[in-house]
Design an enzyme around this catalytic site. Structure first.
Site, short mmCIF file in Angstrom:
data_model
loop_
_atom_site.label_atom_id
_atom_site.label_comp_id
_atom_site.label_asym_id
_atom_site.label_seq_id
_atom_site.Cartn_x
_atom_site.Cartn_y
_atom_site.Cartn_z
N ASP A 296 46.66 -48.20 -52.70
CA ASP A 296 47.95 -48.61 -52.17
C ASP A 296 49.04 -47.95 -53.03
OD1 ASP A 296 49.86 -50.02 -50.68
OD2 ASP A 296 49.78 -51.73 -52.02
N ASP B 287 52.97 -49.03 -52.95
CA ASP B 287 53.91 -50.05 -53.42
C ASP B 287 53.15 -51.13 -54.18
OD1 ASP B 287 56.48 -49.17 -52.20
OD2 ASP B 287 55.38 -49.45 -50.34
N ASN C 91 53.72 -48.52 -45.69
CA ASN C 91 55.13 -48.16 -45.55
C ASN C 91 55.25 -46.94 -44.64
OD1 ASN C 91 57.83 -47.31 -45.86
ND2 ASN C 91 57.94 -48.22 -47.89
N LYS D 107 47.15 -51.38 -42.35
CA LYS D 107 46.24 -52.24 -43.09
C LYS D 107 46.48 -53.69 -42.74
CE LYS D 107 47.69 -50.71 -47.14
NZ LYS D 107 47.81 -50.49 -48.60
#
Length: 247
Positions: free
Chosen positions: A6, A8, A41, A174
């Site tokens: 991931d 962020d 994102n 996700k």
């Protein structure tokens, strides 16, 4: 083995890199591990994500996977798509052959993260849905961690449109199937998902049949443990995790 990282809360927090993350990624790549950067994102284009990683000293090596890429798989060439989304999702939708518009009738409304969401964009989305459009979301994360604290995510925008319309969205990112299919095509069935939140990263790992490594640099902290789904390993940060695994 493949590593799905991931971004962020794992690699960066807003405009700040997580300490040690760049060195950890470089160590994985040097060891011959396949590293994917799997983010929900959808606001940034793939090129912008690659540039941001490079600014933090990380070579993406073509491994960026976004929820926008997954969402684009849910539209057909020639569809008119009302894009309540940012540049990243709009770019992927156009690559898929969709006609992306800002207002008017549409076959599909696609919701993704964008910072210029307002009442009138919500109105356009509602009217398109009432006119028969289906609803697709890049992801349903209601928040994400930034350098200045927690901010609303695409899921909060989506929730407003769902509340107004009653529409049931098909979600691409996700932990849902469209992005699972994309990751499996790229990396196969042996890997670890590294993330900061169980609801997206943990469930993604379970849906992939991969291991879940939780790091405590984003949404979840030590006081929030245990989590559901349970992590296979919990580490302070990505650098600590890589050191524990590679030795």
């Amino acid at each position: 083995m493949a590593w799905a990282l991931d971004l962020d809360g794992v690699v960066w927090l807003g405009d700040r890199a997580v300490p040690g993350a760049s060195g950890a990624v470089a160590r994985l790549q040097k060891a011959g591990e396949q590293v994917l950067f799997v983010t929900n994102n959808s606001g940034r284009t793939v090129a912008e994500v690659e540039t941001r990683l490079a600014e933090f000293g990380i070579d993406a090596c073509g491994g960026v996977v976004t929820s926008a890429m997954a969402a684009a798989r849910l539209v057909e060439p020639g569809e008119t798509v009302l894009g309540l989304c940012g540049a990243g999702a709009a770019e992927e939708l156009r690559k898929a052959g969709a006609n992306v518009v800002a207002k008017g009738a549409a076959d599909t409304v696609v919701v993704g993260f964008h910072e210029d969401f307002d009442y009138w964009r919500l109105t356009e989305g509602l009217r398109a849905l009432l006119g028969g459009a289906r609803l697709v979301a890049t992801n349903d994360d209601v928040s994400y961690p930034a350098h200045d604290g927690i901010r609303p995510g695409a899921g909060s925008i989506l929730a407003a449109l769902v509340a107004a319309s009653g529409a049931i969205p098909e979600v691409a990112g996700k932990p849902y199937q469209p992005i699972c299919d994309l990751v499996l095509e790229l990396a196969g069935r042996d890997g670890v998902v590294v993330g900061d939140r169980p609801d997206t990263d943990g469930r993604l790992a379970r849906n992939l049949g991969w291991r879940f490594a939780l790091v405590l640099t984003g949404i979840v902290g030590a006081d929030d443990l245990p989590v559901d789904p349970a992590a296979d390993v919990v580490s302070t940060d990505l650098a600590t995790l890589v050191e524990e695994v590679l030795g």
